[in-house]
Motif scaffolding. Structure first.
Motif, mmCIF file in Angstrom:
data_model
loop_
_atom_site.group_PDB
_atom_site.id
_atom_site.type_symbol
_atom_site.label_atom_id
_atom_site.label_comp_id
_atom_site.label_asym_id
_atom_site.label_seq_id
_atom_site.Cartn_x
_atom_site.Cartn_y
_atom_site.Cartn_z
ATOM 1 N N ASP A 190 2.689 2.745 -15.100
ATOM 2 C CA ASP A 190 2.940 3.851 -14.173
ATOM 3 C C ASP A 190 1.983 3.806 -12.986
ATOM 4 O OD1 ASP A 190 4.980 4.700 -15.789
ATOM 5 O OD2 ASP A 190 3.798 6.277 -16.772
ATOM 6 N N VAL A 193 2.977 3.230 -8.870
ATOM 7 C CA VAL A 193 2.535 4.074 -7.752
ATOM 8 C C VAL A 193 1.837 3.217 -6.703
ATOM 9 C CG1 VAL A 193 0.970 5.952 -7.106
ATOM 10 C CG2 VAL A 193 2.422 6.181 -9.122
ATOM 11 N N ASN A 214 10.179 4.242 -9.434
ATOM 12 C CA ASN A 214 10.184 5.429 -10.288
ATOM 13 C C ASN A 214 9.054 6.385 -9.923
ATOM 14 O OD1 ASN A 214 11.105 7.133 -12.274
ATOM 15 N ND2 ASN A 214 9.980 6.116 -13.900
ATOM 16 N N VAL A 215 8.953 6.698 -8.632
ATOM 17 C CA VAL A 215 7.931 7.608 -8.130
ATOM 18 C C VAL A 215 8.589 8.667 -7.252
ATOM 19 C CG1 VAL A 215 6.084 5.881 -8.170
ATOM 20 C CG2 VAL A 215 7.438 6.170 -6.098
ATOM 21 N N THR A 216 7.839 9.708 -6.981
ATOM 22 C CA THR A 216 8.265 10.727 -6.029
ATOM 23 C C THR A 216 7.498 10.503 -4.736
ATOM 24 O OG1 THR A 216 8.607 12.278 -7.832
ATOM 25 C CG2 THR A 216 8.447 13.208 -5.623
ATOM 26 N N HIS A 262 3.692 10.012 -9.748
ATOM 27 C CA HIS A 262 4.461 9.794 -10.984
ATOM 28 C C HIS A 262 3.699 10.533 -12.065
ATOM 29 C CE1 HIS A 262 7.149 7.889 -13.844
ATOM 30 N NE2 HIS A 262 6.082 7.780 -14.623
#
Length: 150
Positions: A34, A38, A102-104, A132
């Motif tokens: 994760d 990022v 898979n991050v904002t 994340h």
């Protein structure tokens, strides 16, 4: 006569120990993945900023990095056509970094524009945050158009 080899009990114990070790290691591996996602999203966004700035300088016109709130990024710049025509080129594909890593992604502005000298058109700092879960990183484009760490 003596049998060589492992008993079924020994095999079950080994498999159980492997399961316990894997159960303990999985959260650490997931956290590392994760954090890497990022960081990779930030590095990809930094590449887009550099691409927009370099294209503006190379073509001698305005280059823009688009940062909509949905996590997509792309670069537009003037097209190399005869004088008097005003068209834009999109350099490369429109990347959906939020889905890929898979991050904002939360930008402070929806675009960053550079003039033909490679300077930002509006001299204000733009921050792009990547998150994340509890992992956060950010990219800052300063008033002159350079990417700096916060």
């Amino acid at each position: 006569m003596r049998n060589k080899g492992y008993t079924i009990i020994e095999m079950v114990i080994v498999v159980a120990l492997m399961g316990v070790i894997a159960t303990m290691a999985f959260p650490r591996i997931r956290g590392a993945l994760d954090r890497q996602n990022v960081r990779s999203a930030r590095a990809a966004a930094q590449t887009f900023v550099v691409k927009a700035r370099a294209a503006a300088v190379q073509r001698g016109c305005r280059g823009t990095l688009h940062l909509p709130a949905d996590g997509r990024m792309w670069v537009t710049v003037c097209r190399l056509v005869p004088a008097g025509l005003s068209t834009r080129d999109t350099l490369g594909p429109i990347e959906t970094l939020a889905a890929r890593y898979n991050v904002t992604i939360v930008p402070s502005r929806d675009s960053v524009a550079f003039d033909a000298r490679g300077l930002k058109i509006n001299f204000e700092r733009v921050t792009v945050a990547f998150t994340h879960g509890a992992i956060t990183d950010s990219l800052v484009v300063n008033e002159l158009g350079k990417v700096v760490r916060q």
